[in-house]
Design a protein around this motif. Sequence first.
Motif, PDB file in Angstrom:
ATOM      1  N   SER A 136       1.046  -1.036  -0.233  1.00 31.11           N
ATOM      2  CA  SER A 136       0.189  -0.122  -0.280  1.00 31.11           C
ATOM      3  C   SER A 136       0.301   1.317  -0.037  1.00 31.11           C
ATOM      4  O   SER A 136      -0.031   2.381  -0.408  1.00 31.11           O
ATOM      5  CB  SER A 136      -1.503   0.355   1.171  1.00 31.11           C
ATOM      6  N   VAL A 137       1.963   1.137   0.155  1.00 35.81           N
ATOM      7  CA  VAL A 137       2.690   2.470   0.607  1.00 35.81           C
ATOM      8  C   VAL A 137       3.841   2.655  -0.638  1.00 35.81           C
ATOM      9  O   VAL A 137       4.526   3.349  -1.622  1.00 35.81           O
ATOM     10  CB  VAL A 137       3.773   2.638   1.591  1.00 35.81           C
ATOM     11  N   GLN A 138       3.796   1.332  -2.045  1.00 40.16           N
ATOM     12  CA  GLN A 138       4.326   1.782  -3.184  1.00 40.16           C
ATOM     13  C   GLN A 138       3.490   0.356  -4.011  1.00 40.16           C
ATOM     14  O   GLN A 138       4.075  -0.944  -3.931  1.00 40.16           O
ATOM     15  CB  GLN A 138       6.086   1.076  -3.025  1.00 40.16           C
ATOM     16  N   LYS A 139       2.813   1.141  -4.282  1.00 37.20           N
ATOM     17  CA  LYS A 139       1.314  -0.482  -5.205  1.00 37.20           C
ATOM     18  C   LYS A 139       2.522   0.063  -6.609  1.00 37.20           C
ATOM     19  O   LYS A 139       1.102  -1.265  -7.223  1.00 37.20           O
ATOM     20  CB  LYS A 139       0.260   0.965  -4.877  1.00 37.20           C
ATOM     21  N   ASP A 140       3.148   0.204  -6.826  1.00 42.69           N
ATOM     22  CA  ASP A 140       3.460  -0.842  -8.369  1.00 42.69           C
ATOM     23  C   ASP A 140       4.173  -2.199  -8.069  1.00 42.69           C
ATOM     24  O   ASP A 140       4.998  -2.146  -8.902  1.00 42.69           O
ATOM     25  CB  ASP A 140       4.556   0.486  -8.522  1.00 42.69           C
ATOM     26  N   MET A 141       5.063  -2.043  -6.807  1.00 44.98           N
ATOM     27  CA  MET A 141       6.073  -3.170  -6.804  1.00 44.98           C
ATOM     28  C   MET A 141       5.253  -4.535  -6.141  1.00 44.98           C
ATOM     29  O   MET A 141       3.651  -3.847  -5.221  1.00 44.98           O
ATOM     30  CB  MET A 141       6.293  -2.810  -5.109  1.00 44.98           C
ATOM     31  N   GLY A 142       5.489  -5.563  -6.586  1.00 42.64           N
ATOM     32  CA  GLY A 142       4.622  -6.559  -5.583  1.00 42.64           C
ATOM     33  C   GLY A 142       5.954  -7.004  -4.415  1.00 42.64           C
ATOM     34  O   GLY A 142       6.709  -6.644  -3.822  1.00 42.64           O
ATOM     35  N   VAL A 143       5.435  -8.064  -3.571  1.00 40.43           N
ATOM     36  CA  VAL A 143       5.834  -8.586  -2.660  1.00 40.43           C
ATOM     37  C   VAL A 143       5.785  -9.949  -2.625  1.00 40.43           C
ATOM     38  O   VAL A 143       4.849 -10.580  -3.406  1.00 40.43           O
ATOM     39  CB  VAL A 143       5.306  -8.052  -1.313  1.00 40.43           C
ATOM     40  N   VAL A 144       6.425 -10.980  -2.040  1.00 41.21           N
ATOM     41  CA  VAL A 144       6.748 -12.519  -1.683  1.00 41.21           C
ATOM     42  C   VAL A 144       6.950 -12.523  -0.163  1.00 41.21           C
ATOM     43  O   VAL A 144       8.010 -11.606  -0.102  1.00 41.21           O
ATOM     44  CB  VAL A 144       7.890 -12.752  -2.685  1.00 41.21           C
ATOM     45  N   THR A 145       6.336 -13.326   0.184  1.00 41.64           N
ATOM     46  CA  THR A 145       6.798 -13.596   1.034  1.00 41.64           C
ATOM     47  C   THR A 145       7.581 -14.199   1.668  1.00 41.64           C
ATOM     48  O   THR A 145       8.259 -15.330   1.324  1.00 41.64           O
ATOM     49  CB  THR A 145       5.532 -14.855   1.883  1.00 41.64           C
TER      50      THR A 145
END
Length: 142
Positions: A61-70
């Motif tokens: 939510s603070v950098q919506k153009d990025m994805g995240v992986v657990t």
Amino acid sequence: MKFGVEIPFVNHLGFELALFDGGHSELRYEARPEHLNSFSVTHGGASMTLLDVAMAVAARSVQKDMGVVTIEMKTSFMQPARGPLTAKGHLMHRTATIAFTEGTIYDAEGRACAHATGTFKYVRRLPVGARGSHPLSVISTD
């Protein structure tokens, strides 16, 4: 509200996004019969998925153009999760590449059912064409 990416498993479970902003997230979910365990309460795997997504959305939510992986997740189950559930995620701290988060699932009466902490890596999405019979949306985890 949309998650910003297509997540087939999340669609299958029926999670609804209510908040996606400023390091916070809120998701709503009501388990269908096939998502229950043998005690007729929400299966722990479905609860963990709800927490994983809530924390990942808070991180994104603070950098919506990025994805995240657990990278890592620890979950504590405090009581059975029944009926409509709300999961709230919070970005506690971040670096340029790592997000540290927490999330809690609440039942309709506002009681905490499960809590998790998670660590996520920020990754860029790399669009890739069709490979075989399924189009891919590959991300770089390097």
